[in-house]
Design an enzyme around this catalytic site. Structure first.
Site, mmCIF file in Angstrom:
data_model
loop_
_atom_site.group_PDB
_atom_site.id
_atom_site.type_symbol
_atom_site.label_atom_id
_atom_site.label_comp_id
_atom_site.label_asym_id
_atom_site.label_seq_id
_atom_site.Cartn_x
_atom_site.Cartn_y
_atom_site.Cartn_z
ATOM 1 C CB VAL A 134 -3.941 1.199 4.810
ATOM 2 C CG1 VAL A 134 -4.592 1.916 5.991
ATOM 3 C CG2 VAL A 134 -3.448 2.233 3.790
ATOM 4 C CG ASP A 171 -3.654 8.314 -7.366
ATOM 5 O OD1 ASP A 171 -4.165 7.964 -8.451
ATOM 6 O OD2 ASP A 171 -3.145 7.510 -6.581
#
Length: 673
Positions: free
Chosen positions: A399, A510
């Site tokens: 990211v 997740d």
């Protein structure tokens, strides 16, 4: 240039003689069946650096080449690799579930060596097995994989996909590696066909899983002190400096004549290489030998290529050649731009661009609010994806922080791998996020589909991840008890929305502290929906491959392969325990019995020792009643049998009741004053 290269190749084929030497004159060239090329060597004066000194132990048959105490099976100058024997970690049990033996491998490499991230994978074998790898302290990285099988008939010969065998990649630049093992049921359910778990670093070109490995794994490396080993690969460099710095000191510079220097990608350091048209050992003086001279030409070794220039060239021919090259480059530039445009269009189609455009034009969902970016916009926003812009790295990608032309700060997610699975996860995340509107779930802004690796653009959340604040050295104890309770409630609210408020429920799959982002006011936002699934009511999701993050995965999910909303509840329970204790879900620094935080917490609750494992700040700020309520809720979320766990909606209600309790306690204290 291509014509000149052909002349060099022709001359090599015509005049090649005996292969150039690989070892320094007067030094031992082999040990057993392993060759020893310089800069490695045995004995003073035979190696370039003391870290590259080897030993030939002749007490073995055949003799064994050693780097320190590590057996060496191959050294390659071309690839800059060394194949070594890596001891296999194991954890074995008796039929009654008691331990019958265990071993955890710990290896630290010298500064010139690195575990190869391109060749090696952490590999585990077993039917009740979870393997953990980390650096020395566990602070830099920690990862692992889980293997489970109900019986040996479920195991597929040659397949290492979490049924009897599992693998996971290792990070770049790794110099210290700890490998350890544990299990959920002490192999009591699989002892007859699999009494042991095994874990090791494996050269992916050498490993092939066999069903027989479950009963008696023997490895393929040499036996070391009566223990089995497997072959792993190290990358090596000849010096720790960059090429630019190394060349300023010709006394220590390791590259010989006619060779050039190469900076190494995996860590600091450099290697040496013979250029095209030359062969030999680039670390020896005159080790790279070019053969163009034998045709009467002149060979000039440059950094990247070698050009063989024949003396019969004339100025006229040279001018015509330059004109031809200029025209050729002009046509090549045009062709390159056209191909680049075609390639971007192909990638846009492959990555689901046409489907996304259709959804936008139909206006059937919130997808019409999603902007489709072009590559140049996001390259400019991230300074060509500069490493200085990296916000974080995870299993699914990297990211970056970026700034759009309108001044908005955004986070741009770049998938880690280029394969159909990753592209499917990306499109899945885009579609799911576009349908979601919740203050505690990260908002999607747009995407770019015309790149090899699809890009997702979403809102920037300023304070990073909850994991960083709980476990990062610079943030430990940075979150108050009051803020932690708020974060719990906000996460529970977001998951309740996903499970209960949509026409088709969404399972996040997740839930973990590194997927919880915090804004400037410590408000939580759930992120990373790469492996989420939309599942109709009254159904569960049956997986062929267990996905998620080690330490947060529901044991029932391993056993059945079915992911339900209760599996998200389990992950939330682990986050609750992190907020109470400030400890990581999995840690090699704790004892083997305490390595798994969820199991350690449950045993602490049963033995009434919760107060002993609390983070110091929490112990000082929280009321005892509040701790008991949250600890009890976490215990319910972590129950092994999923049906006994509360739903996220029930969890949210209990957390809201805790807020009411706090308010009543505050009023009582004010009244008493």
């Amino acid at each position: 240039m291509f014509f000149q290269f052909l002349i060099c190749i022709f001359s090599w084929l015509t005049f090649a003689s005996a292969a150039p030497p690989q070892t320094k004159l007067g030094c031992q060239s082999t040990c057993g069946d392993v060759s020893i090329p310089y800069p490695f060597g045995i004995g003073v004066g035979c190696y370039q650096n003391s870290e590259l000194a080897l030993e030939c132990n002749k007490s073995f048959t055949p003799p064994r080449l050693l780097l320190g105490n590590i057996p060496v099976r191959n050294i390659s100058l071309l690839s800059g690799t060394m194949t070594i024997a890596f001891l296999v970690s194991f954890n074995c049990y008796n039929k009654d579930g008691t331990s019958s033996g265990k071993f955890s491998q710990k290896m630290t490499l010298a500064s010139l060596f690195t575990f190869s991230d391109t060749r090696n994978k952490l590999t585990a074998i077993g039917c009740d097995t979870y393997a953990v790898m980390s650096d020395g302290s566990g602070d830099i990285f920690q990862s692992g994989c889980i293997s489970f099988c109900q019986n040996s008939d479920n195991v597929v010969e040659g397949s290492c996909s979490s049924i009897g065998c599992c693998q996971t990649a290792i990070p770049m630049g790794l110099k210290t590696l700890n490998v350890s093992l544990s299990s959920f049921y002490n192999h009591s359910n699989s002892w007859a066909y699999n009494p042991c778990s095994y874990a090791f670093l494996a050269d992916s070109e050498q490993f092939k899983f066999s069903r027989s490995d479950l009963k008696n794994f023997t490895g393929i490396g040499p036996e070391i002190d009566n223990q089995i080993s497997f072959l792993a690969v190290l990358d090596w460099v000849v010096g720790n400096e960059t090429c630019e710095k190394a060349q300023t000191n010709l006394t220590s510079y390791a590259c010989g004549d006619n060779s050039y220097c190469d900076d190494y990608h995996n860590t600091n350091g450099y290697r040496c290489t013979c250029p095209y048209g030359y062969e030999g050992n680039p670390y020896l003086a005159n080790g790279c030998q070019g053969l163009c001279l034998r045709q009467g030409g002149l060979c000039k070794a440059k950094k990247v290529t070698t050009a063989c220039i024949r003396p019969w060239w004339r100025w006229g021919w040279g001018i015509l050649l330059l004109l031809f090259v200029a025209i050729a480059f002009w046509f090549y530039g045009k062709l390159k731009k056209r191909r680049a445009l075609q390639r971007r269009q192909e990638l846009f189609k492959r990555n689901g661009g046409l489907l996304l455009q259709q959804q936008i034009s139909s206006g059937e969902s919130n997808v019409e609010k999603t902007k489709i970016f072009v590559t140049e916009e996001l390259e400019k926003a991230t300074d060509n994806f500069n490493e200085n812009r990296v916000l974080g790295r995870g299993g699914s990608g990297t990211v970056y922080k970026g700034m759009l032309p309108d001044g908005r700060i955004v986070a741009i997610k770049k998938s880690k791998l280029v394969d159909e699975t990753q592209i499917g996860q990306f499109i899945n995340e885009l579609v799911i996020l576009s349908e979601i509107n919740h203050k505690n779930i990260v908002k999607v802004i747009g995407c770019c589909l015309e790149t090899e690796v699809p890009l997702l653009v979403y809102e920037y959340v300023s304070r990073g991840t909850l994991s960083e604040h709980l476990h990062g050295k610079n943030f430990i104890s940075s979150i108050s008890w009051e803020d932690r309770l708020g974060i719990c409630k906000e996460i529970a609210g977001a998951l309740t929305y996903l499970h209960s408020s949509l026409s088709t429920p969404i399972f996040h799959r997740d839930v973990k502290s590194s997927n919880i982002l915090l804004d400037e006011n410590f408000k939580a936002k759930v992120s990373d929906f790469g492996i989420s699934r939309s599942v109709p009511y009254e159904q569960t999701h049956l997986s062929t491959l267990v996905q998620g993050t080690f330490g947060y995965l529901d044991p029932e999910y391993f056993h059945s392969g079915q992911f339900t909303e209760k599996s998200d509840v389990y992950g939330f329970g682990v986050v609750l325990v992190e907020l109470l204790t400030g400890q990581k879900p999995i840690s090699n620094t704790r004892s083997e019995e305490e390595a798994n935080l969820a199991m350690h917490f449950i045993s602490s609750v049963k033995e009434d020792r919760v107060l002993q494992i609390l983070e110091t700040r929490i112990a000082n700020e929280a009321r005892k009643e509040e701790i008991q309520i949250v600890a009890s809720l976490a215990k319910k979320c972590l129950k092994i049998v999923g049906k006994k766990r509360p739903t996220m909606k029930e969890v949210l209600i209990q957390l809201e009741n805790l807020r009411v309790f706090q308010h009543q306690e505050s009023l009582r204290l004010l009244t008493e004053e």
